[in-house]
Design a protein around this motif. Structure first.
Motif, PDB file in Angstrom:
ATOM      1  N   THR A 235     -10.073  75.316  43.596  1.00 42.98           N
ATOM      2  CA  THR A 235      -9.281  76.553  43.608  1.00 42.98           C
ATOM      3  C   THR A 235      -8.195  76.506  42.537  1.00 42.98           C
ATOM      4  O   THR A 235      -7.980  77.471  41.805  1.00 42.98           O
ATOM      5  N   ASP A 236      -7.521  75.362  42.452  1.00 46.15           N
ATOM      6  CA  ASP A 236      -6.430  75.219  41.481  1.00 46.15           C
ATOM      7  C   ASP A 236      -6.954  75.359  40.053  1.00 46.15           C
ATOM      8  O   ASP A 236      -6.325  75.995  39.212  1.00 46.15           O
ATOM      9  N   LEU A 237      -8.130  74.764  39.792  1.00 49.37           N
ATOM     10  CA  LEU A 237      -8.719  74.869  38.454  1.00 49.37           C
ATOM     11  C   LEU A 237      -8.969  76.328  38.098  1.00 49.37           C
ATOM     12  O   LEU A 237      -8.692  76.766  36.983  1.00 49.37           O
ATOM     13  N   ALA A 238      -9.469  77.091  39.083  1.00 53.73           N
ATOM     14  CA  ALA A 238      -9.766  78.504  38.838  1.00 53.73           C
ATOM     15  C   ALA A 238      -8.482  79.270  38.536  1.00 53.73           C
ATOM     16  O   ALA A 238      -8.452  80.154  37.688  1.00 53.73           O
ATOM     17  N   ALA A 239      -7.393  78.915  39.230  1.00 58.11           N
ATOM     18  CA  ALA A 239      -6.117  79.617  39.036  1.00 58.11           C
ATOM     19  C   ALA A 239      -5.531  79.299  37.667  1.00 58.11           C
ATOM     20  O   ALA A 239      -4.847  80.118  37.058  1.00 58.11           O
ATOM     21  N   GLU A 240      -5.821  78.078  37.181  1.00 58.99           N
ATOM     22  CA  GLU A 240      -5.244  77.662  35.897  1.00 58.99           C
ATOM     23  C   GLU A 240      -6.046  78.177  34.707  1.00 58.99           C
ATOM     24  O   GLU A 240      -5.629  78.034  33.564  1.00 58.99           O
ATOM     25  N   GLY A 241      -7.231  78.723  34.977  1.00 64.67           N
ATOM     26  CA  GLY A 241      -8.086  79.182  33.877  1.00 64.67           C
ATOM     27  C   GLY A 241      -8.840  78.005  33.295  1.00 64.67           C
ATOM     28  O   GLY A 241      -8.878  76.932  33.885  1.00 64.67           O
ATOM     29  N   GLY A 242      -9.444  78.188  32.135  1.00 61.34           N
ATOM     30  CA  GLY A 242     -10.200  77.097  31.534  1.00 61.34           C
ATOM     31  C   GLY A 242     -11.542  76.922  32.216  1.00 61.34           C
ATOM     32  O   GLY A 242     -12.064  77.835  32.857  1.00 61.34           O
ATOM     33  N   GLU A 243     -12.099  75.740  32.104  1.00 66.06           N
ATOM     34  CA  GLU A 243     -13.436  75.454  32.630  1.00 66.06           C
ATOM     35  C   GLU A 243     -13.379  75.414  34.162  1.00 66.06           C
ATOM     36  O   GLU A 243     -12.896  74.434  34.737  1.00 66.06           O
ATOM     37  N   ALA A 244     -13.830  76.475  34.804  1.00 67.86           N
ATOM     38  CA  ALA A 244     -13.691  76.540  36.254  1.00 67.86           C
ATOM     39  C   ALA A 244     -14.700  77.513  36.843  1.00 67.86           C
ATOM     40  O   ALA A 244     -15.375  78.240  36.118  1.00 67.86           O
ATOM     41  N   LEU A 245     -14.812  77.500  38.171  1.00 69.87           N
ATOM     42  CA  LEU A 245     -15.638  78.487  38.868  1.00 69.87           C
ATOM     43  C   LEU A 245     -14.781  79.738  39.002  1.00 69.87           C
ATOM     44  O   LEU A 245     -13.845  79.782  39.806  1.00 69.87           O
ATOM     45  N   THR A 246     -15.073  80.760  38.201  1.00 72.00           N
ATOM     46  CA  THR A 246     -14.129  81.869  38.071  1.00 72.00           C
ATOM     47  C   THR A 246     -14.020  82.724  39.328  1.00 72.00           C
ATOM     48  O   THR A 246     -13.043  83.423  39.509  1.00 72.00           O
TER      49      THR A 246
END
Ligand SMILES: Cc1cc2nc3c(=O)[nH]c(=O)nc-3n(C[C@H](O)[C@H](O)[C@H](O)COP(=O)(O)OP(=O)(O)OC[C@H]3O[C@@H](n4cnc5c(N)ncnc54)[C@H](O)[C@@H]3O)c2cc1C
Lengths: 337, 275
Positions: free
Chosen positions: A252-263
């Motif tokens: 979830t945090d990766l998605a919030a930060e943008g970049g390579e993530a599960l959008t």
């Protein structure tokens, strides 16, 4: 007379939710201990007497509070209506589903009636001739039972904890409408919004939960990340197997930060200590290490399986029934066939 | 964006055990609690932490808005917490010295909070937004803020809030979490209101030693002044506290070809389904 009142939101010509029927089931379990009659309190819009009639067999009396403004949830209006129904019924126990609507408003109604409130009740049992209400503490880590001597005692009932009450058999409850004007309100409901961009991936009624962890977007064995491919595989799985989607905090945090993530991941998908504790019959964890702050959110998932590259991940330590030590991309390509 | 409007922000929140700790229930002198409770590392309740971030943002977006943090908890633990928290954003601390824990009745906690809020010098309840977490990591009941609001006569209340957007006239809209991953949007005419925050949308506030020094000069005396309050609740008890017995016998499957793993999973998904 002291009775058990079950507060339910209702609309003319709309069937009651499963959660409402479960709360009536909880009332039956409580009634078996305290030996009191069950009434319902219907809050909503339109002619609620029809809804009350359909509750034959599950309640002896019905109290209704109908107003067009009660079609949508709203704390101020709901707490007001619920408190009026409790006062009209003279109930000593008041139950409501632990839905977002009643989780908000029932505590307010309790305070207005000079009562006490507890939430997320999952069981009732007799203790010394009294009813004890069971619930989880510390985010599903410790179970305990509450005893209260002062009432009226208001409780919200957790989903999936009690069998649904049988309705529509026997005599229809006698209906008493409560005719009161709602107080002037300083708030106006504008409507439902979806922050995840439209795609509905959280499905509370699904049998299966798929949890996608941060591993999906980490560098894979070929030395690169495959976030787009991961998204495709996950969405295809959800579609094919009718699963609901959950995530780890890291994902979830990766998605919030943008970049390579599960959008498509939002904070609402997060399962665990600071996220949700969803209820599904089965759960499949993928690319998620299974750390304790995540796994506490799995308390209400009965059958658990996990796919992870790491044979020593958290799931192997008695947290899952089966751990497949495998590459999730390979397995999901097969699952898509 | 800057708005020419002043809110009085009051955040209710206290300490909970660090979520990475293992917890074990014990009964001491007839009261339920946690093993080594006073030794456990404590953190600010996570959803309260989010509300602090949101309060800092709202203060910056508005004019002369002040932030008060009202904490009911063991003095020593509050003091430790403040070492970290003071560096995040400027606030006035109102401390009430009392136990903090999941097995305490939210009714007595709410009464202590409401009393402390009413005693804040210069606080105008008509301009007040009461912030806090929509549910704690200890009791997780999601009832305290409603009770506080009712005791203060604040009937506009919102929970599971992920976004609050202020308007120029002091009104605002809120997004509350509802079922199935959706939010309910409501327009509110303005303060007073109670806002129980979910995760919100903001990153963790960075540490700012300058703000820390400024805060601590006021925080230490506030902790010194903390009034001791008894949170015992007549006729209320939590009994039979226990850890879940459940531990699974994990079957670890290694070296199985992906196609065979997928076949097993398909079979498992289909098993027990009606029809
Ligand atoms: C206060 C606090 C609250 C928290 N609350 C929560 C919470 O609510 N929910 C939550 O989830 N966490 C929570 N955490 C965080 C938690 O401790 C973990 O950090 C988090 O769950 C890790 O997420 P993850 O397992 O997805 O990521 P990682 O730990 O990075 O694990 C990724 C996994 O993916 C696997 N993997 C990678 N590639 C593949 C592949 N091709 N095939 C198979 N497997 C692969 C790896 O082996 C690894 O096990 C909290 C922590 C704190 C301190």
């Amino acid at each position: 007379m002291e009775s058990i009142l079950v507060i339910i939101d209702a609309e003319e010509d709309k069937p009651l939710s499963g959660q409402a029927l479960e709360t009536l089931g909880a009332a039956a379990a409580l009634s078996a201990i305290v030996k009191k009659e069950i009434s319902v309190g219907l809050v909503g819009s339109g002619d609620l007497s029809k809804v009350a009639t359909a509750l034959a067999g599950a309640a002896a009396k019905a109290f209704t509070f109908s107003d067009a403004a009660l079609k949508d949830p709203g704390y101020a209006r709901d707490a007001f209506a619920a408190a009026k129904l409790v006062k009209a019924s003279g109930a000593a126990w008041v139950l409501a589903p632990a839905s977002s609507r009643w989780s908000r408003a029932l505590p307010g109604a309790a305070e207005r009636c000079g009562g006490k409130v507890d939430t997320h009740i999952t069981s009732f049992e007799e203790k010394g001739g009294k009813a004890a209400a069971g619930r989880w503490y510390y985010r599903q880590r410790i179970f305990g039972k509450i005893l209260r001597e002062q009432g009226p005692w208001f409780m919200t009932i957790e989903t999936g904890s009690f069998p649904k009450a049988a309705v529509g058999v026997g005599a229809a409850p006698a209906v008493t409408p409560v005719a009161e004007a709602l107080p002037a309100s300083r708030s106006k409901v504008l409507g439902l919004r979806s922050l995840s961009g439209g795609k509905q991936t959280i499905k509370p009624d699904a049998e299966l939960l798929l949890v996608a962890g941060a591993g999906w977007t980490k560098t894979q064995k070929d030395g690169v990340k495959h976030a787009k491919e991961a998204e495709g595989l996950i969405l295809a799985f959800l579609e094919k197997y009718g699963a609901s989607l959950g995530s780890s905090k890291a994902a979830t945090d990766l998605a919030a930060e943008g970049g390579e993530a599960l959008t498509f991941m939002t904070q609402l998908h997060q399962v665990g200590q600071t996220g949700a504790s969803p209820r599904h019959a089965k759960g499949l964890a993928t690319c998620c290490f299974g750390e304790e702050p995540h796994v506490v959110g799995w308390r209400f998932i009965n059958e658990r399986r996990a796919i992870d590259l790491n044979a020593n991940c958290g799931w192997a330590q008695g947290k899952a029934d089966v751990l497949y030590v495998a590459d999730v991309f390979e397995v999901f390509k097969e699952l898509a066939k | 964006m800057s708005i020419d409007h002043t809110y009085h922000l009051v955040i209710c929140g206290s300490v909970v055990p660090d979520p990475l700790q293992s917890l074990e229930p014990v009964v001491t002198q007839g009261k339920p609690g946690l093993k080594n409770e006073l030794m456990l590392p404590m953190v600010l309740d996570p959803f309260v932490n989010h509300s602090l971030n949101e309060a800092a943002k709202l203060r910056e977006a508005t004019k002369d808005t002040q932030v008060h943090l009202v904490a009911v908890g063991p003095k020593a633990k509050l003091q430790q917490l403040m070492m970290v928290l003071a560096q995040k954003t400027a606030f006035n601390l109102v401390a009430v010295d009392a136990p903090a824990g999941g097995f305490i009745d939210s009714h007595t906690v709410a009464a202590a909070l409401a009393e402390a809020i009413k005693a804040i010098p210069g606080l105008d309840l008509q301009k007040t937004l009461v912030f806090g977490g929509w549910s704690s990591a200890s009791r997780a009941s999601g009832t305290t803020l409603q009770l506080v609001g009712e005791k203060l006569g604040i009937t506009e209340q919102f929970f599971g809030v992920d976004r609050l957007t202020p308007a120029a006239d002091g009104g605002f809209t809120v997004l509350e979490r509802v079922e199935a991953g959706q939010h309910l949007e409501t327009q509110v005419a303005g303060a007073p209101a109670v806002i129980g925050w979910a995760t919100g949308e903001l990153p963790e506030l960075p540490n700012n030693p300058k703000i820390g020094m400024m805060n601590m000069a006021k925080i230490m005396p506030a902790i010194g002044k903390a009034k001791a309050v008894d949170l015992a609740s007549a006729g209320f008890s939590v009994v039979d506290t226990a850890l879940p017995a459940e531990k699974r016998q994990t079957r670890v499957v290694k070296d199985m070809p992906a196609a065979a793993v997928a076949a097993e999973i398909k079979e498992w998904i289909a098993s027990g389904k009606a029809g």
